[in-house]
Design an enzyme around this catalytic site. Sequence first.
Site, PDB file in Angstrom:
ATOM      1  N   MET A  25      17.789 -15.950  50.183  1.00  0.00           N
ATOM      2  CA  MET A  25      16.766 -16.902  50.626  1.00  0.00           C
ATOM      3  C   MET A  25      16.975 -18.243  49.914  1.00  0.00           C
ATOM      4  O   MET A  25      16.074 -19.073  49.869  1.00  0.00           O
ATOM      5  CB  MET A  25      15.371 -16.341  50.355  1.00  0.00           C
ATOM      6  CG  MET A  25      15.114 -15.050  51.140  1.00  0.00           C
ATOM      7  SD  MET A  25      13.394 -14.682  51.426  1.00  0.00           S
ATOM      8  CE  MET A  25      12.790 -14.531  49.774  1.00  0.00           C
ATOM      9  N   HIS A  29      20.887 -18.985  41.818  1.00  0.00           N
ATOM     10  CA  HIS A  29      21.080 -18.930  40.370  1.00  0.00           C
ATOM     11  C   HIS A  29      22.317 -18.070  40.114  1.00  0.00           C
ATOM     12  O   HIS A  29      23.002 -17.641  41.073  1.00  0.00           O
ATOM     13  CB  HIS A  29      19.824 -18.398  39.662  1.00  0.00           C
ATOM     14  CG  HIS A  29      19.298 -17.117  40.229  1.00  0.00           C
ATOM     15  ND1 HIS A  29      20.009 -15.937  40.188  1.00  0.00           N
ATOM     16  CD2 HIS A  29      18.126 -16.827  40.866  1.00  0.00           C
ATOM     17  CE1 HIS A  29      19.301 -14.969  40.742  1.00  0.00           C
ATOM     18  NE2 HIS A  29      18.156 -15.479  41.188  1.00  0.00           N
ATOM     19  N   HIS A  32      22.946 -14.949  42.197  1.00  0.00           N
ATOM     20  CA  HIS A  32      23.574 -15.153  43.509  1.00  0.00           C
ATOM     21  C   HIS A  32      25.067 -15.439  43.345  1.00  0.00           C
ATOM     22  O   HIS A  32      25.892 -14.924  44.104  1.00  0.00           O
ATOM     23  CB  HIS A  32      22.917 -16.342  44.228  1.00  0.00           C
ATOM     24  CG  HIS A  32      21.468 -16.165  44.533  1.00  0.00           C
ATOM     25  ND1 HIS A  32      20.469 -16.793  43.826  1.00  0.00           N
ATOM     26  CD2 HIS A  32      20.841 -15.425  45.476  1.00  0.00           C
ATOM     27  CE1 HIS A  32      19.294 -16.455  44.320  1.00  0.00           C
ATOM     28  NE2 HIS A  32      19.491 -15.625  45.315  1.00  0.00           N
ATOM     29  N   GLN A 148      14.306  -2.675  47.189  1.00  0.00           N
ATOM     30  CA  GLN A 148      14.913  -3.319  48.366  1.00  0.00           C
ATOM     31  C   GLN A 148      16.296  -2.717  48.646  1.00  0.00           C
ATOM     32  O   GLN A 148      16.647  -2.449  49.801  1.00  0.00           O
ATOM     33  CB  GLN A 148      15.022  -4.823  48.131  1.00  0.00           C
ATOM     34  CG  GLN A 148      15.879  -5.548  49.149  1.00  0.00           C
ATOM     35  CD  GLN A 148      15.814  -7.050  49.006  1.00  0.00           C
ATOM     36  OE1 GLN A 148      14.831  -7.666  49.402  1.00  0.00           O
ATOM     37  NE2 GLN A 148      16.846  -7.657  48.465  1.00  0.00           N
ATOM     38  N   SER A 181      14.533 -16.781  41.381  1.00  0.00           N
ATOM     39  CA  SER A 181      14.269 -18.174  41.791  1.00  0.00           C
ATOM     40  C   SER A 181      12.846 -18.572  41.408  1.00  0.00           C
ATOM     41  O   SER A 181      12.556 -19.740  41.163  1.00  0.00           O
ATOM     42  CB  SER A 181      14.478 -18.328  43.293  1.00  0.00           C
ATOM     43  OG  SER A 181      15.767 -17.885  43.630  1.00  0.00           O
TER      44      SER A 181
HETATM   45  O1  PAF Z   1      16.522 -10.516  48.348  1.00  0.00           O
HETATM   46  C1  PAF Z   1      16.338 -11.464  49.138  1.00  0.00           C
HETATM   47  O2  PAF Z   1      16.633 -12.618  48.825  1.00  0.00           O
HETATM   48  C2  PAF Z   1      15.740 -11.198  50.506  1.00  0.00           C
HETATM   49  O3  PAF Z   1      14.793 -10.183  50.455  1.00  0.00           O
HETATM   50  C3  PAF Z   1      16.796 -10.907  51.590  1.00  0.00           C
HETATM   51  C4  PAF Z   1      17.565  -9.622  51.291  1.00  0.00           C
HETATM   52  C5  PAF Z   1      17.771 -12.060  51.690  1.00  0.00           C
HETATM   53  C6  PAF Z   1      16.136 -10.728  52.946  1.00  0.00           C
HETATM   54  O4  PAF Z   1      15.463 -11.883  53.336  1.00  0.00           O
END
Ligand code: PAF
Length: 294
Positions: A25, A29, A32, A148, A181
């Site tokens: 999203m 940082h 990522h 997640q 973030s």
């Molecule tokens: O972890 C995230 O940044 C979000 O949940 C994702 C996996 C990009 C889905 O929008």
Amino acid sequence: MTEITRTFAETRQRGRGRVGLVPTMGFFHEGHSALMAAARAASETVVVSLFVNPLQFNDRADLERYPRDLDRDLEIAREQGVDLLFVPPAEEMYPLEPLTRVEVARVADHLEGPRRPGHFAGVATVVAKLFAGLQPDFAFFGRKDAQQLAVVRRLVLDLSFPVTVIGRPTLREADGLALSSRNVYLRPDDRPQALLLSMGLFAAADLAEAGHFEASELIAAVRRVGSGEDFEYVTLASQDTAQPIDRIDRPSFLALAARIGSVRLIDNVAFDLVAGNVIGDRGIRLSAPSRLYS
Ligand code: PAF
């Protein structure tokens, strides 16, 4: 050279060889960057998607204040040798009001699920769209969002997406704070309190590695270190199902959520079993302050 793409078709057509996807999203940082580096090492084409997905926010204010800076993100993607930064407009992701939701039952029932109604259906739906629209060979996710990751792994299994999901360690500040973030909204005064979260988890990981496998003992260790904290939960859960468990008898994670100032933080340590021994994944610490604040 990183190029920005706006549609699924264009992004798919530009992919050569094995495609590694990092769904994000934005407001990158080092966590990522580490996912992008892992994707770079495994794939011929690295695609990073950047879309602040309204479906997964149950709080409108949280969606509106989510930090955004495309120029900064493009620069970081370039540094990591990303080929395509897929930044779809809302009409590309949701041309009509989406009537379909991907619900991963049970895995979303505990921890974050009840506290953020609709969140995981929003995540699973957008991730399913990214997999269907971009057809990656690999997809990279951080272990910081352990639930997640469990949701995404199960969705891939249940819906037979031909993608290999790879979970990578949490990146942390030198003092232990997990990168997020949202950390840009922590006030300097909140910092000592925020640090107690990772300190508690590390204390529990030390206990687990010393042979203390009972959830009650590990949870008590976290609560002892963070005695002044307003924890929403501290839970030991299975890595596969995100269901609470009583002891570490399978790959698991000890997760917590707490509100510090105006920011809701989550963190965890993962426990993997190697030849009957528990190995705690405490993540990777930076040696200098994160670029989040520069
Ligand atoms: O972890 C995230 O940044 C979000 O949940 C994702 C996996 C990009 C889905 O929008």
